[in-house]
Design an enzyme around this catalytic site. Structure first.
Site, PDB file in Angstrom:
ATOM      1  CG  PHE A  58      23.530 -64.554  63.961  1.00 37.26           C
ATOM      2  CD1 PHE A  58      22.159 -64.387  64.097  1.00 37.26           C
ATOM      3  CD2 PHE A  58      24.340 -64.284  65.065  1.00 37.26           C
ATOM      4  CE1 PHE A  58      21.606 -63.959  65.302  1.00 37.26           C
ATOM      5  CE2 PHE A  58      23.799 -63.868  66.271  1.00 37.26           C
ATOM      6  CZ  PHE A  58      22.422 -63.704  66.389  1.00 37.26           C
ATOM      7  N   GLY A  59      24.384 -61.546  62.298  1.00 32.79           N
ATOM      8  CA  GLY A  59      25.074 -60.369  62.843  1.00 32.79           C
ATOM      9  C   GLY A  59      24.608 -60.096  64.253  1.00 32.79           C
ATOM     10  CE1 TYR A  60      29.048 -62.003  66.312  1.00 33.26           C
ATOM     11  CE2 TYR A  60      29.414 -60.407  68.056  1.00 33.26           C
ATOM     12  CZ  TYR A  60      29.907 -61.300  67.133  1.00 33.26           C
ATOM     13  OH  TYR A  60      31.273 -61.483  67.021  1.00 33.26           O
ATOM     14  N   GLY A  61      26.612 -57.539  66.255  1.00 35.13           N
ATOM     15  CA  GLY A  61      27.216 -56.270  66.667  1.00 35.13           C
ATOM     16  C   GLY A  61      26.854 -55.196  65.662  1.00 35.13           C
TER      17      GLY A  61
ATOM     18  CD  GLU B  29      32.962 -57.931  61.325  1.00 29.95           C
ATOM     19  OE1 GLU B  29      33.428 -58.016  62.476  1.00 29.95           O
ATOM     20  OE2 GLU B  29      32.068 -57.130  61.022  1.00 29.95           O
TER      21      GLU B  29
END
Ligand code: SIN
Length: 188
Positions: free
Chosen positions: A24-27, A99
Site C-alpha cells: 500500500f502506497g500513500y506518498g 524508504e
C-alpha cells in the site's frame, strides 16, 4: 540525524523473493512507482491520516536542509486513500533502500472500491524514528517544503504530484490540499 532502517526491515518482516504480496502506497509510492508490479488498484486504509511530519534527508532534502515527506498517524475514523500494488517479494530490497530514512515495514488491511479487502505491506515512519519532525504550523511546513531540494528533486514537486494524484483518485485529503495551496503561493 537519520536512521537507516534497511537492515531492521529485512529482519523484522522477512519475505521471500518469490512471494507475492500487496503493497500500500500513500506518498511518493502513489505517483512514482519506479518498480515492476503485477497489478495496481486504488485502495484505502482506515484509522490512519497522512501527514507531512517526516524529514527527508536523502530524497527531497539534505542533512543540512531536510525536506518534509508523508507518513501516517493513527486517527480513529480517518480514511487514507492510496494505491495498492501486487508485487513480487524481490521488489522489496529496492523499496527498503528507497524508504530507509526511518520507515519500517508494517502490515495493514486495505479496502478496495468493490468492497473486497486484502492485507498489504506499507512503510510507516513513526514518532520513534530519528527523522520524525512531527506537527508544526501549516505555513511553517509549507515554507520548508517550498524551499527544500534533494537528490530526488524539489520537495514541492513531491507534494504537488501527490496532491494531483489524490485529485485524480477523487480522494479527499484536507492536510495535503491545504499544504499544496500554500506552497503554490510561495515564490522561490
Ligand atoms: C509511501 O509512499 O507509501 C511511503 C512514503 C513515501 O515514499 O513517500
Amino acid at each position: 540525524m537519520s536512521l537507516d532502517t534497511t537492515h531492521i526491515n529485512h529482519q523484522r518482516m522477512p519475505i521471500a523473493d518469490d512471494a507475492e504480496l500487496w503493497l500500500f502506497g500513500y506518498g511518493s509510492l502513489i505517483w512514482k512507482a519506479g518498480f515492476p508490479y503485477l497489478e495496481r488498484r486504488p485502495a484505502y486504509i482506515e484509522g490512519w491520516a497522512r501527514r507531512f511530519w517526516q524529514a527527508s534527508h536523502d530524497h527531497r532534502g539534505t542533512p543540512r536542509a531536510p525536506g518534509r515527506v508523508a507518513t501516517l498517524i493513527h486517527q480513529p475514523g480517518a480514511l487514507c486513500h492510496g494505491m495498492a500494488y501486487r508485487i513480487s517479494g524481490e521488489v522489496l530490497g529496492g523499496l527498503d533502500i528507497r524508504e530507509k530514512n526511518g520507515y519500517l515495514r508494517e502490515t495493514t488491511l486495505m479496502h478496495f472500491a468493490d468492497g473486497s479487502h486484502a492485507e498489504g505491506l506499507l512503510y510507516l515512519a513513526t514518532e520513534d524514528n530519528a527523522a520524525f519532525l512531527g506537527d508544526a504550523p501549516l505555513d511553517t511546513i509549507a515554507r520548508q517544503i517550498a524551499t527544500a531540494h534533494g537528490p530526488s528533486g524539489a520537495n514541492r514537486d513531491y507534494l504537488l504530484n501527490l496532491a494531483a494524484a489524490l485529485e485524480d483518485l477523487g480522494a479527499e485529503d484536507a492536510h495535503v490540499f491545504a499544504l499544496a495551496e500554500r506552497v503554490r503561493d510561495i515564490k522561490t
